[in-house]
Design an enzyme around this catalytic site. Structure first.
Site, short mmCIF file in Angstrom:
data_model
loop_
_atom_site.label_atom_id
_atom_site.label_comp_id
_atom_site.label_asym_id
_atom_site.label_seq_id
_atom_site.Cartn_x
_atom_site.Cartn_y
_atom_site.Cartn_z
N GLU A 1 0.77 -1.21 0.09
CA GLU A 1 -0.04 0.17 -0.09
C GLU A 1 0.83 1.32 -0.05
OE1 GLU A 1 -3.58 1.04 2.71
OE2 GLU A 1 -1.94 2.19 3.30
N THR B 1 -4.10 4.71 -1.53
CA THR B 1 -5.04 5.22 -0.40
C THR B 1 -6.01 6.55 -0.88
OG1 THR B 1 -3.72 6.86 0.78
CG2 THR B 1 -4.03 4.49 1.36
N ARG C 1 -15.62 2.82 3.51
CA ARG C 1 -16.47 3.95 3.99
C ARG C 1 -15.81 5.32 4.27
NH1 ARG C 1 -18.92 3.80 9.78
NH2 ARG C 1 -16.93 4.57 10.13
N GLY C 2 -14.49 5.00 5.05
CA GLY C 2 -14.00 6.18 5.38
C GLY C 2 -14.41 6.55 6.82
N ASP C 3 -13.82 7.54 7.40
CA ASP C 3 -14.06 8.27 8.79
C ASP C 3 -13.97 9.53 8.70
OD1 ASP C 3 -13.95 5.61 10.34
OD2 ASP C 3 -11.92 5.73 10.40
N GLN D 1 -7.07 -4.95 8.20
CA GLN D 1 -6.43 -3.80 9.01
C GLN D 1 -5.35 -4.38 9.76
OE1 GLN D 1 -5.80 -1.01 9.54
NE2 GLN D 1 -7.66 -0.05 10.50
P1 FAD Z 1 -17.89 -0.21 6.74
O1 FAD Z 1 -17.73 -1.49 6.07
O2 FAD Z 1 -18.86 0.53 6.67
O3 FAD Z 1 -17.80 -0.47 8.44
C1 FAD Z 1 -17.73 0.44 9.15
C2 FAD Z 1 -18.77 0.01 10.67
O4 FAD Z 1 -20.16 -0.50 10.24
C3 FAD Z 1 -18.41 -1.50 10.93
O5 FAD Z 1 -18.47 -1.59 12.52
C4 FAD Z 1 -19.33 -2.40 10.30
O6 FAD Z 1 -19.43 -3.53 10.99
C5 FAD Z 1 -20.52 -1.66 10.25
N1 FAD Z 1 -21.39 -1.88 8.94
C6 FAD Z 1 -20.80 -2.18 7.73
N2 FAD Z 1 -21.70 -2.39 6.87
C7 FAD Z 1 -22.80 -2.36 7.49
C8 FAD Z 1 -24.15 -2.38 7.12
N3 FAD Z 1 -24.64 -2.65 5.92
N4 FAD Z 1 -24.98 -2.08 8.13
C9 FAD Z 1 -24.89 -1.91 9.52
N5 FAD Z 1 -23.44 -1.80 9.95
C10 FAD Z 1 -22.45 -1.96 8.91
N6 FAD Z 1 -9.51 5.03 5.11
C11 FAD Z 1 -9.36 6.14 4.44
O7 FAD Z 1 -9.63 7.30 4.72
N7 FAD Z 1 -8.55 6.01 3.17
C12 FAD Z 1 -8.24 4.98 2.77
O8 FAD Z 1 -7.67 4.83 1.65
C13 FAD Z 1 -8.38 3.90 3.66
N8 FAD Z 1 -7.83 2.53 3.32
C14 FAD Z 1 -8.18 1.49 4.10
C15 FAD Z 1 -7.70 0.16 3.76
C16 FAD Z 1 -7.69 -0.69 4.63
C17 FAD Z 1 -7.40 -2.13 3.91
C18 FAD Z 1 -8.56 -0.77 5.88
C19 FAD Z 1 -8.48 -1.99 6.67
C20 FAD Z 1 -8.78 0.38 6.33
C21 FAD Z 1 -8.80 1.58 5.20
N9 FAD Z 1 -9.16 2.84 5.74
C22 FAD Z 1 -9.02 3.94 5.05
C23 FAD Z 1 -9.92 3.22 7.01
C24 FAD Z 1 -11.39 2.79 6.88
O9 FAD Z 1 -11.97 3.99 6.15
C25 FAD Z 1 -11.87 2.76 8.22
O10 FAD Z 1 -11.58 1.63 9.06
C26 FAD Z 1 -13.62 3.19 8.43
O11 FAD Z 1 -13.65 3.14 9.81
C27 FAD Z 1 -14.36 1.93 8.04
O12 FAD Z 1 -14.23 1.63 6.64
P2 FAD Z 1 -14.81 0.47 5.89
O13 FAD Z 1 -14.86 0.60 4.68
O14 FAD Z 1 -14.27 -0.84 6.55
O15 FAD Z 1 -16.56 0.62 6.68
#
Ligand code: FAD
Length: 292
Positions: free
Chosen positions: A16, A48, A107-109, A176
């Site tokens: 990455e 990213t 999703r992102g934060d 992660q």
């Molecule tokens: P989600 O899958 O939406 O999950 C977030 C929370 O919601 C979890 O608790 C999950 O259980 C819950 N959830 C998921 N789907 C549903 C649903 N359908 N209904 C109800 N609850 C649900 N951040 C950046 O800003 N830029 C990046 O480039 C980036 N790259 C990353 C790469 C990797 C490999 C990882 C592991 C993380 C990365 N992140 C990045 C961080 C990531 O954006 C955050 O960890 C964020 O909090 C969650 O993203 P997610 O896509 O896992 O979210």
């Protein structure tokens, strides 16, 4: 090429990188980093994306560079929290023009100083995946969390949602970072039981400085094991020692993961090609045997 086609044939070795902030770094440096990473023949390099949606051009430009100048496949991260359908369509169009075929849908934060409504159209990564699957044609990947996502009450709750990612078209997952491999093994056991069958690639971030150590230590959801903490306490003021500790720990983690049939190895390089290179050289024979 679609990364899932690679994964049908073999386990992957990947990195990455992040697009540097144009305001305080020389954008050309990242291209030398990519050139340096190339010699370790990664199957893919992920790039990213800012969770604010800003500078998405930089992510796409870097991915295009990887596409045109390396043997690796680019994997474009897209975080959907700040985007609407129009933004996603524009990104998808640009990607198609550049021949970019792989998306890590996230999703992102919400960033601290973000103005406006976050999660306005896409509430979860699954919604972005669903949208991309219906409207566009990419190989989709998702993120997963060996210790459970911080917003989930339990690993089980998180994995119910992870299963949804597979149902929405994710063809592989990247974890992660984690420092105790037992979390990865548990994730694999429970995920497989719950019917998640796609490859789950462990993400490894070498902790090569005290600054990085402190950052991870303060990050919820990444446990620092006792043996690593002892090393940090003893050597945290010694830059060279911290570098050696970070590389050695990552090497041991990777060897153990590969001995236990992990689905591949993804290294969070933090744009440090030297660290990735040092890890590769120390265990070149194992990587060549297990991941080619
Ligand atoms: P989600 O899958 O939406 O999950 C977030 C929370 O919601 C979890 O608790 C999950 O259980 C819950 N959830 C998921 N789907 C549903 C649903 N359908 N209904 C109800 N609850 C649900 N951040 C950046 O800003 N830029 C990046 O480039 C980036 N790259 C990353 C790469 C990797 C490999 C990882 C592991 C993380 C990365 N992140 C990045 C961080 C990531 O954006 C955050 O960890 C964020 O909090 C969650 O993203 P997610 O896509 O896992 O979210």
């Amino acid at each position: 090429m679609r990364i899932n086609d690679i994964l049908k044939k073999k386990k992957s070795f990947s990195f990455e990188v992040f697009p540097p902030n144009p305001e305080n770094s020389n954008i050309r440096d990242i291209y030398s980093t990519i050139d340096a990473l190339q010699q370790f023949r990664p199957d893919f390099i992920s790039v990213t994306f800012k969770s604010s949606g800003d500078y998405s051009e930089n992510t796409l430009n870097l991915a295009s560079y990887i596409q045109q100048h390396t043997v690796a496949e680019p994997l474009v991260h897209i975080t959907c929290g700040a985007l609407d359908e129009h933004d996603v369509d524009n990104l998808a169009l640009r990607m198609r023009e550049e021949g970019l075929e792989n998306v890590l849908a996230l999703r992102g934060d919400k960033p601290a100083h973000f103005e406006g409504e976050y999660l306005k159209r896409f509430k979860h990564a699954t919604e972005l995946m669903d949208y991309l699957r219906q409207r566009h044609d990419f190989c989709l990947a998702g993120a997963c969390y060996p210790e459970g996502h911080i917003e989930s009450e339990s690993l089980y709750d998180d994995l119910v949602n992870l299963k949804r990612k597979q149902d929405m078209g994710a063809q592989f997952l990247i974890t992660q970072l984690f420092y105790d491999n037992n979390y990865y093994y548990r994730l694999m056991r429970v995920a497989r039981k719950m019917g998640i069958t796609i490859p789950i690639i462990p993400g490894i971030m070498p902790l090569t400085s005290a600054t990085m150590f402190n950052k991870i230590n303060n990050m919820a959801g990444a446990t620092i094991p006792f043996d690593l903490r002892v090393l940090f306490d003893r050597f945290r003021n010694d830059k060279a020692a911290m570098y050696e500790i970070g590389v050695s720990y990552a090497v041991t983690q990777i060897l153990e993961l590969l001995a236990n049939d992990a689905d591949g190895i993804h290294i969070y390089t933090m744009n440090h090609a030297n660290v990735a290179g040092e890890i590769y050289r120390r265990i070149e024979n194992v990587i060549e045997k297990e991941l080619r």
